[in-house]
Design a protein around this motif. Structure first.
Motif, PDB file in Angstrom:
ATOM      1  N   ASP A 180       0.836  -1.206   0.000  1.00  0.00           N
ATOM      2  CA  ASP A 180       0.000   0.000   0.000  1.00  0.00           C
ATOM      3  C   ASP A 180       0.870   1.255   0.000  1.00  0.00           C
ATOM      4  OD1 ASP A 180      -2.254  -1.513  -0.027  1.00  0.00           O
ATOM      5  OD2 ASP A 180      -2.598  -1.398   2.152  1.00  0.00           O
ATOM      6  N   GLN A 184       1.100   4.161  -2.773  1.00  0.00           N
ATOM      7  CA  GLN A 184       0.885   5.589  -2.517  1.00  0.00           C
ATOM      8  C   GLN A 184       2.072   6.411  -2.975  1.00  0.00           C
ATOM      9  OE1 GLN A 184       0.000   6.066   1.647  1.00  0.00           O
ATOM     10  NE2 GLN A 184      -1.755   4.638   1.566  1.00  0.00           N
ATOM     11  N   ARG A 188       2.136   9.391  -5.891  1.00  0.00           N
ATOM     12  CA  ARG A 188       2.604  10.744  -5.641  1.00  0.00           C
ATOM     13  C   ARG A 188       3.693  11.181  -6.620  1.00  0.00           C
ATOM     14  NH1 ARG A 188       2.858  10.736   1.000  1.00  0.00           N
ATOM     15  NH2 ARG A 188       0.609  10.515   1.321  1.00  0.00           N
TER      16      ARG A 188
END
Length: 189
Positions: A180, A184, A188
């Motif tokens: 996870d 993420q 980004r």
């Protein structure tokens, strides 16, 4: 006078016959006594053979218990090997595994106690080779002790399995969390 000599000799022969008959009776009684003693010796030997067989059976049962205990030791060593492999990959579970090791050391002490009890039982059997009267009770006690050892090992194995499953779940959770976070970070970028 010749008649008188013959009469005396006949009397002497009669006395000798009576003495001979008495000796024969004594000989028959001695033979009867010998037969009775031989029968008693045969019965005693038969009883001794039976007791030797019972002693050998008791020794055989103890040997079988020893072999079963050897198998338990191999299973315990296999469990230790599995734990060592887990230690290399699951650092966060060290405290739980240390608790499991403590349980194993306690179980080792229990197994050592059982081994000492078995050795004492074998010593008692050697001392009582001539009179094996209490073997059934002793074997039942050893069976109960081995059953307790098995139950103890089964309980330890269950706890180890629970620790392994918990560690696997936490590792999977950590892997999912890492994925996870990586996802993420990728978004980004």
């Amino acid at each position: 006078q010749a008649h008188h000599v013959i009469h005396e000799r006949e009397g002497t022969i009669g006395e000798r016959d009576e003495t001979l008959n008495g000796a024969r009776r004594d000989l028959d009684e001695a033979r009867h006594t010998i037969n009775e003693r031989e029968n008693a010796i045969h019965e005693r030997n038969s009883r001794l053979d039976g007791m030797r067989y019972e002693r050998d059976e008791a020794r055989r049962v103890v040997d079988e218990r020893d072999k079963s205990l050897d198998g338990t030791r191999q299973e315990l060593e296999g469990a230790r090997h599995d734990i060592r492999e887990r230690d290399g990959t699951i650092g966060d579970r060290e405290r739980d595994l240390e608790g499991a090791w403590h349980n194993i050391r306690e179980r080792d002490g229990t197994i050592n106690d059982r081994e000492k009890q078995l050795e004492e039982a074998r010593h008692n059997i050697r001392e009582r080779d001539g009179t094996i009267g209490d073997r059934d009770r002793e074997l039942e006690e050893r069976d109960q002790q081995l059953e307790e050892a098995r139950n103890t090992i089964d309980d330890r194995n269950r706890k180890l399995d629970e620790a392994r499953r918990k560690a696997e779940r936490e590792r999977e959770d950590l892997n999912n969390r890492i994925k996870d976070l990586e996802h993420q970070i990728h978004e980004r970028e």
